[in-house]
Design an enzyme around this catalytic site. Structure first.
Site, PDB file in Angstrom:
ATOM      1  N   ASP A   1       0.814  -1.217   0.000  1.00  0.00           N
ATOM      2  CA  ASP A   1       0.000   0.000   0.000  1.00  0.00           C
ATOM      3  C   ASP A   1       0.849   1.269   0.000  1.00  0.00           C
ATOM      4  O   ASP A   1       2.009   1.261   0.409  1.00  0.00           O
ATOM      5  CB  ASP A   1      -0.853   0.059   1.278  1.00  0.00           C
ATOM      6  CG  ASP A   1      -2.002  -0.926   1.250  1.00  0.00           C
ATOM      7  OD1 ASP A   1      -2.016  -1.805   0.362  1.00  0.00           O
ATOM      8  OD2 ASP A   1      -2.877  -0.827   2.130  1.00  0.00           O
ATOM      9  N   ASP A   2       0.194   2.354  -0.384  1.00  0.00           N
ATOM     10  CA  ASP A   2       0.680   3.731  -0.189  1.00  0.00           C
ATOM     11  C   ASP A   2       1.738   4.182  -1.194  1.00  0.00           C
ATOM     12  O   ASP A   2       2.166   5.326  -1.172  1.00  0.00           O
ATOM     13  CB  ASP A   2       1.247   3.965   1.226  1.00  0.00           C
ATOM     14  CG  ASP A   2       0.204   3.798   2.311  1.00  0.00           C
ATOM     15  OD1 ASP A   2      -0.967   3.583   1.966  1.00  0.00           O
ATOM     16  OD2 ASP A   2       0.566   3.854   3.489  1.00  0.00           O
TER      17      ASP A   2
ATOM     18  N   HIS B   1      -6.062   2.939  -3.981  1.00  0.00           N
ATOM     19  CA  HIS B   1      -5.924   3.254  -2.548  1.00  0.00           C
ATOM     20  C   HIS B   1      -6.285   4.728  -2.316  1.00  0.00           C
ATOM     21  O   HIS B   1      -5.832   5.323  -1.342  1.00  0.00           O
ATOM     22  CB  HIS B   1      -4.496   2.939  -2.094  1.00  0.00           C
ATOM     23  CG  HIS B   1      -4.316   2.827  -0.605  1.00  0.00           C
ATOM     24  ND1 HIS B   1      -5.192   2.156   0.217  1.00  0.00           N
ATOM     25  CD2 HIS B   1      -3.343   3.306   0.217  1.00  0.00           C
ATOM     26  CE1 HIS B   1      -4.758   2.232   1.473  1.00  0.00           C
ATOM     27  NE2 HIS B   1      -3.651   2.932   1.501  1.00  0.00           N
TER      28      HIS B   1
ATOM     29  N   HIS C   1      -5.160   9.416   0.329  1.00  0.00           N
ATOM     30  CA  HIS C   1      -5.207   8.710   1.606  1.00  0.00           C
ATOM     31  C   HIS C   1      -6.092   9.360   2.672  1.00  0.00           C
ATOM     32  O   HIS C   1      -5.703   9.455   3.844  1.00  0.00           O
ATOM     33  CB  HIS C   1      -3.777   8.545   2.162  1.00  0.00           C
ATOM     34  CG  HIS C   1      -3.573   7.267   2.938  1.00  0.00           C
ATOM     35  ND1 HIS C   1      -3.773   7.191   4.295  1.00  0.00           N
ATOM     36  CD2 HIS C   1      -3.190   6.037   2.545  1.00  0.00           C
ATOM     37  CE1 HIS C   1      -3.513   5.953   4.695  1.00  0.00           C
ATOM     38  NE2 HIS C   1      -3.164   5.235   3.652  1.00  0.00           N
TER      39      HIS C   1
ATOM     40  N   HIS D   1       3.790  -2.293   3.095  1.00  0.00           N
ATOM     41  CA  HIS D   1       3.890  -0.941   2.541  1.00  0.00           C
ATOM     42  C   HIS D   1       5.200  -0.798   1.796  1.00  0.00           C
ATOM     43  O   HIS D   1       6.266  -0.971   2.402  1.00  0.00           O
ATOM     44  CB  HIS D   1       3.798   0.096   3.665  1.00  0.00           C
ATOM     45  CG  HIS D   1       2.484   0.080   4.377  1.00  0.00           C
ATOM     46  ND1 HIS D   1       2.206  -0.790   5.412  1.00  0.00           N
ATOM     47  CD2 HIS D   1       1.349   0.802   4.181  1.00  0.00           C
ATOM     48  CE1 HIS D   1       0.964  -0.593   5.820  1.00  0.00           C
ATOM     49  NE2 HIS D   1       0.419   0.371   5.091  1.00  0.00           N
TER      50      HIS D   1
HETATM   51 NI    NI Z   1      -2.540   3.268   3.304  1.00  0.00          NI
END
Ligand code: NI
Length: 557
Positions: free
Chosen positions: A365-366, A415, A419, A505
């Site tokens: 993620d991210d 995603h 955020h 991540h």
């Molecule tokens: Ni995230």
């Protein structure tokens, strides 16, 4: 163990006390948000200040440290208690030092990525920040006992966390007490379980809490690990704190249930009842006396009640001690997966892929981040497919990396744009968050993202409906954003059960560094790495459904 009252030390201290009004340093701003440009000062010099101050509590002083480095991108602001007891001071200093050390490691790592990123792109993204804060409160105190709450917040670019750690000391001996020491025996667990479960179930049914009843039941099972974070408030109520993810979705953060003291008063040891102003029972139980010396010996070595809350949650073991005390300490190879107890053990039917062989889906993620290309190199070398839940803001900066992901067989999920917590947004903004990212992805790879992973794991019925996408949750969380240590992250992921969706991540170097060991270990267990879509095949993923792990596992080989 010198239990000398440090009159000399105190006298020396008195001469350096800075007698300004004491305001414990506050928790500061929100977490999980990138720094705004205004937070970044133009000064290049690191600034460090240390002060000792009086507090509003008798015989408690405030030690404070503030460090600002890297043009304001790295900020440490901690305060911790200093008392008349050198053993208490040593303990408070040690736990604070551990926090400071973690800050320094994290800040150095993030600053290094910032410099690399800047050198490569010529840009100054504001996501490379490290803010660590700690202040304390005294929740209860008399001449025999004192309860400190260390309130901490950590913000590292896109991710952040806030938590409170409670410490209890016997003020006469300086001994640290563990939570079970407050109670006559272990029956308090049963009582806390019943009371908190009831309170949380109400919140779930009124949709006040993003959770479900199974989740609540798991998180409130009567174990010491589930109830090792309890704070006593100045109004005398007991605040039972459940770690992020323990009883609800990540968006809820730490979930608290306040219990009236009366509900558990009869389970408390006499000294604690006295401190809290509960009417003392006529008889004094022989086991009701806190055995400070014995407690000290074990408490010194124990992790109990030590803030490793989320880790202890799934991996804590209760250790019976000769004194009859019970302490909880985390064990190695920690792994947290949600609702693991609910996992179905149904057998597969004869089919292809993950219906026949053991699979997991590794997800990141991210990103993409500065580290993602290195990660793609590793995945390519090992012929591993993964799924990336990307942020639009990052895709915009590193579109090449996203195109490469697609070329190399990885899957790309949404995603959101930047955020946010989608549960706080109106429908049109939720859709905007997804559309902006999707538009970029379509430009790059010619197809839209097939599913959403909501930031912070936060969703509700409205998010489900507004997104119009399947939601991909996860079943294994190695807490890689918090523990920036490749060996720790690898050890946690290596234990992933078959069918897991693993959260990680690709914005942390330590996580990327952990990947080769993860691949080798899981392959060694006969497990294949597949994309999220592959994991569920031939089942199709449907909008408004939430997927946590593969529902039907292959039969044992
Ligand atoms: Ni995230």
């Amino acid at each position: 163990m010198g239990r000398i009252r440090s009159a000399v030390a105190l006298a020396a201290l008195a001469s350096v006390l800075i007698l300004t009004a004491c305001v414990p340093i506050g928790p500061g701003d929100d977490f999980g948000e990138a720094a705004t440009p205004a937070q970044i000062s133009s000064s290049a010099k690191p600034s460090i200040s240390i002060s000792l101050d009086t507090s509003k509590y008798e015989n408690v002083w405030v030690k404070a440290i503030e460090e600002v480095e890297n043009d304001g991108r790295s900020l440490l602001r901690v305060s911790y208690p200093f008392t008349e007891h050198e053993e208490i001071n040593a303990r408070m200093e040690a736990v604070t030092q551990a926090f400071v050390d973690e800050y320094r490691r994290t800040a150095a790592e993030i600053e290094a990525s910032y410099q690399e990123y800047k050198a490569e792109t010529g840009k100054e993204a504001a996501t490379f920040i490290t803010h660590f804060r700690q202040h304390f409160d005294v929740s209860a105190a008399d001449e025999s006992l004192i309860f400190f709450d260390l309130v901490r917040s950590i913000s590292t670019g896109g991710t952040g966390n806030a938590y409170v750690v409670g410490y209890i000391f016997d003020r006469r001996s300086g001994a640290e007490l563990a939570l079970p020491d407050l109670f006559v025996d272990d029956s308090y667990l049963e009582q806390l379980s019943v009371l908190t479960r009831e309170a949380l179930a109400k919140r779930v049914s009124s949709e006040e809490l993003a959770s479900d009843l199974d989740w609540v039941e798991d998180g409130t099972a009567p174990t010491a690990a589930n109830f090792d974070n309890i704070l006593i408030r100045t109004d005398g109520t007991f605040l039972v704190r459940f770690d992020k993810y323990q009883v609800a979705a990540g968006v809820e953060g730490v979930v608290e249930v306040a219990l009236p003291l009366a509900d558990i008063a009869d389970l408390l040891r006499p000294e604690v009842r006295e401190l809290l102003g509960v009417e003392r029972e006529a008889e004094e139980s022989g086991t009701g006396v806190i055995e400070t010396d014995a407690t000290y010996a074990v408490a010194e070595a124990a992790f109990a009640f030590d803030g490793a809350r989320s880790l202890a949650n799934s991996a804590g073991v209760s250790t019976a001690l000769p004194t009859g005390l019970s302490l909880t300490r985390p064990v190695g190879g920690l792994l947290q997966w949600f609702g693991a107890a609910r996992q179905e053990s149904s057998l597969s039917d004869e089919s292809v892929n993950c219906q026949e062989v053991a699979c997991v889906a590794l997800t990141f993620d991210d990103g993409p981040s500065f580290y993602t290309d290195g990660l793609l190199d590793i995945l390519k070398e090992h012929d591993v497919r993964a799924t990336f839940f990307v942020l639009g803001t990052q895709v915009r900066i590193q579109s090449e990396t996203v195109a490469r992901m697609f070329r190399e067989g990885h899957q790309i999920g949404n995603h959101t744009w930047d955020h946010p917590n989608l549960t706080n947004m109106p429908d049109d903004q939720i859709q905007e968050q997804l559309r902006l990212t999707d538009d970029l992805i379509v430009q790059l790879i010619g197809e839209p993202t097939p599913f959403l992973r909501p930031p912070y794991g936060a969703y509700n019925d409205r998010v489900l409906a507004a997104s119009g996408l399947p939601i991909i949750f996860w079943s294994v969380d190695p807490l890689d954003w918090r523990d920036r240590d490749a060996a720790i992250v690898a050890a946690r992921i290596m234990e992933a059960p078959v069918g897991a969706i693993i959260l990680a991540h690709d914005i942390h170097k330590s996580t990327v560094d952990a990947v080769p060991a993860i691949i080798n270990a899981l392959r060694g267990r006969g497990i294949q790495f597949v994309t999220v879509t592959n994991l569920f095949e031939p089942q199709e993923l449907h909008a408004q459904n939430v997927y946590i792990r593969q529902p039907e596992l292959p039969s044992e080989q």
